[in-house]
Design a protein around this motif. Structure first.
Motif, short mmCIF file in Angstrom:
data_model
loop_
_atom_site.label_atom_id
_atom_site.label_comp_id
_atom_site.label_asym_id
_atom_site.label_seq_id
_atom_site.Cartn_x
_atom_site.Cartn_y
_atom_site.Cartn_z
N GLY A 121 0.79 -1.22 0.00
CA GLY A 121 0.00 0.00 0.00
C GLY A 121 0.82 1.27 0.00
O GLY A 121 0.35 2.34 0.39
N GLU A 122 2.06 1.17 -0.46
CA GLU A 122 2.95 2.34 -0.50
C GLU A 122 3.15 2.78 -1.94
O GLU A 122 3.01 1.99 -2.89
CB GLU A 122 4.30 1.99 0.13
CG GLU A 122 4.22 1.57 1.59
CD GLU A 122 5.57 1.13 2.14
OE1 GLU A 122 6.54 1.13 1.33
OE2 GLU A 122 5.67 0.78 3.33
N ASP A 123 3.51 4.04 -2.10
CA ASP A 123 3.80 4.61 -3.42
C ASP A 123 5.26 4.34 -3.75
O ASP A 123 6.15 4.72 -2.97
CB ASP A 123 3.51 6.11 -3.42
CG ASP A 123 3.57 6.74 -4.80
OD1 ASP A 123 4.06 6.07 -5.74
OD2 ASP A 123 3.18 7.91 -4.94
N PRO A 124 5.59 3.71 -4.89
CA PRO A 124 6.99 3.42 -5.21
C PRO A 124 7.79 4.67 -5.59
O PRO A 124 9.02 4.60 -5.70
CB PRO A 124 6.90 2.46 -6.38
CG PRO A 124 5.58 2.70 -6.98
CD PRO A 124 4.68 3.14 -5.88
N SER A 125 7.13 5.83 -5.78
CA SER A 125 7.83 7.07 -6.11
C SER A 125 7.37 8.16 -5.16
O SER A 125 6.17 8.47 -5.11
CB SER A 125 7.55 7.49 -7.56
OG SER A 125 8.18 8.71 -7.87
N VAL A 126 8.31 8.73 -4.42
CA VAL A 126 7.98 9.72 -3.39
C VAL A 126 8.89 10.93 -3.54
O VAL A 126 10.12 10.79 -3.72
CB VAL A 126 8.15 9.13 -1.98
CG1 VAL A 126 7.83 10.17 -0.92
CG2 VAL A 126 7.28 7.89 -1.81
N THR A 127 8.24 12.11 -3.49
CA THR A 127 8.99 13.38 -3.50
C THR A 127 8.96 13.99 -2.11
O THR A 127 7.88 14.15 -1.52
CB THR A 127 8.40 14.37 -4.51
OG1 THR A 127 8.39 13.77 -5.83
CG2 THR A 127 9.21 15.65 -4.54
N ASN A 128 10.15 14.34 -1.60
CA ASN A 128 10.27 14.93 -0.26
C ASN A 128 10.86 16.34 -0.36
O ASN A 128 11.87 16.55 -1.04
CB ASN A 128 11.20 14.09 0.62
CG ASN A 128 10.72 12.67 0.81
OD1 ASN A 128 9.70 12.43 1.45
ND2 ASN A 128 11.43 11.72 0.24
N TYR A 129 10.21 17.29 0.32
CA TYR A 129 10.76 18.64 0.48
C TYR A 129 11.35 18.72 1.88
O TYR A 129 10.63 18.50 2.86
CB TYR A 129 9.68 19.68 0.26
CG TYR A 129 9.06 19.61 -1.12
CD1 TYR A 129 9.65 20.23 -2.20
CD2 TYR A 129 7.88 18.88 -1.33
CE1 TYR A 129 9.10 20.15 -3.47
CE2 TYR A 129 7.32 18.79 -2.60
CZ TYR A 129 7.94 19.43 -3.66
OH TYR A 129 7.40 19.33 -4.93
N VAL A 130 12.62 19.01 1.93
CA VAL A 130 13.33 18.80 3.19
C VAL A 130 13.85 20.12 3.75
O VAL A 130 14.17 21.05 3.03
CB VAL A 130 14.51 17.81 2.99
CG1 VAL A 130 14.01 16.49 2.41
CG2 VAL A 130 15.59 18.39 2.10
#
Length: 437
Positions: free
Chosen positions: A421-430
């Motif tokens: 149930g996870e997204d294989p592509s994730v964008t993080n603003y850090v």
């Protein structure tokens, strides 16, 4: 006729006694001179006596009564036919006191014995102010005189300057000098010799006599700590950041450090991540022995312990250092107690915009030799992460940063992520901070 010849001989004798070679000056005089009056003769006699005294003071032999008028004065002698070529002016110098002498030849006595000044050293004669009306040297040819001051007329073109010391004559004009024959030394000509024996003749601990034993012992200990691989501790928080993303925000830590010297160190590393409000997704700690194998690279070996999920212990072998063009590289391979083989490569590069503002691109690749379903890892290329962070160093030891990071799960790993149930592509603003001490 006899009288004329006698008068001529007397004039020549008196001139050679009193005027020396300077009588050659009179070659340009007119051949005939008017006979002097009694008053003029008396004046000439007075001047002659003054000149005679000056010559006696200089050591010249002058006969007594040389200035008495001739018994039978004749008309002025014709000197135009006299031969002055045999007179020696070579020994005369410009320093003689004859300048301006005008000695009357008519006043000389015929019985004066002729004397020759040839060979006399006039250079040592005392110099005085010439008497008024003295002999006139203006018409004399001093071209053959040996004058020190006449060196400017010397021909230097044939002189050998190779032995001359020009270092002490900076004012001389060297434009005409030929330096082509000079030998200019090269570095190959400089001999390489050991230090002289006196170099090590002093006492071994001379500074103790000045500063004292206690102060020097402390200085030696400090020198050992700074230069010979003394033990030191270093700790760095490479990434401590907050991650804003779709869904639940998360966090990440990545720290490392060492204790040791320049060659051998104990190195430790830890990293992990998770989402707020949920258990930690992954965490690990490594304990490594690090050995310097190149000026900028260490070989590392040790163990890795997973702290979450199915707990596993891994043997670690890898390298860490700075590659050409200042890429910081950390590459390691892991073998777990279950026989799983994985690997991880990390690289980052600091691009300085200013001395304090730094842009850092970073990339990480994870690989696996087999599927590990319980860890959500597929065989082959497991995961790729690429990020860009901009930090500002308020001090070298403290630098907050902002940036963006993108993660991709690849192949079978992406399938495991979707199944969970996870997204294989994730964008993080850090937003984070980097520090060290």
């Amino acid at each position: 006729m006899k009288i004329r010849i006698a008068s001529l001989l007397a004039s020549v004798a008196a001139g050679s006694v009193l005027a020396s070679p300077a009588a050659a000056q009179h070659a340009g005089h007119s051949p005939a001179e008017p006979q002097q009056s009694a008053e003029a003769q008396a004046d000439a006699k007075t001047k002659c006596e003054e000149e005679a005294e000056r010559h006696r003071a200089m050591g010249h032999p002058v006969a007594d009564g040389a200035c008495e008028p001739a018994a039978q004065p004749e008309a002025a002698m014709d000197r135009s036919q006299m031969d002055h070529s045999t007179m020696d002016h070579g020994a005369m110098t410009a320093q003689d006191g004859h300048s301006g002498m005008t000695m009357p030849v008519d006043a000389a006595r015929p019985q004066a014995s002729p004397e020759s000044h040839e060979g006399m050293d006039h250079g040592s004669m005392p110099q005085g102010k010439p008497a008024e009306g003295a002999m006139d040297h203006s018409q004399m040819n001093h071209g053959e005189m040996g004058q020190a001051e006449a060196s400017s007329s010397m021909d230097h073109g044939q002189m050998d300057h190779s032995q001359m010391n020009h270092g002490e004559t900076p004012s001389q004009d060297r434009q005409g000098m030929d330096h082509s024959a000079m030998q200019m030394g090269s570095d190959d000509d400089i001999p390489l010799l050991p230090p002289p024996p006196e170099a090590g003749s002093g006492p071994a601990r001379a500074a103790v006599a000045i500063w004292g034993e206690e102060a020097m012992n402390e200085a030696r200990r400090e020198l050992v700590r700074e230069t010979d691989g003394g033990m030191r501790f270093w700790f760095q928080g490479d990434r401590l950041e907050y991650r804003a993303r779709e869904g639940k925000d998360g966090y990440l830590w990545d720290i490392q450090g060492y204790y040791g010297g320049d060659i051998d160190k104990f190195w430790f590393k830890s990293e992990g991540e998770g989402s707020f409000g949920e258990p930690i997704e992954g965490a690990e700690v490594q304990a490594l022995w690090s050995r310097a194998i190149a000026p900028f690279f260490d070989f590392q070996a040790g163990v890795r312990q997973d702290l979450t999920g199915p707990e596993r212990t891994h043997a670690v072998i890898g390298i860490q250092g700075i590659a050409p063009y200042q890429f910081e590289v950390d590459a390691a391979a892991f073998v777990s107690t279950k026989g799983d083989v994985t690997a991880r490569f990390e690289g980052e590069l600091d691009q300085r915009i200013t001395q304090r503002l730094i842009l850092q691109p970073r990339a990480e690749i994870a690989l696996s030799a087999q599927d590990i379903p319980e860890l959500g890892i597929g065989a082959g290329l497991d995961r790729i992460e690429a990020g860009l962070r901009l930090r500002y160093e308020f001090a070298r030891e403290f630098a907050p940063y902002v940036g963006v990071s993108q993660e991709w799960r690849i192949g079978d790993s992406a399938d495991f992520a979707r199944a969970a149930g996870e997204d294989p592509s994730v964008t993080n603003y850090v937003v984070g901070v980097r520090f060290w001490f």
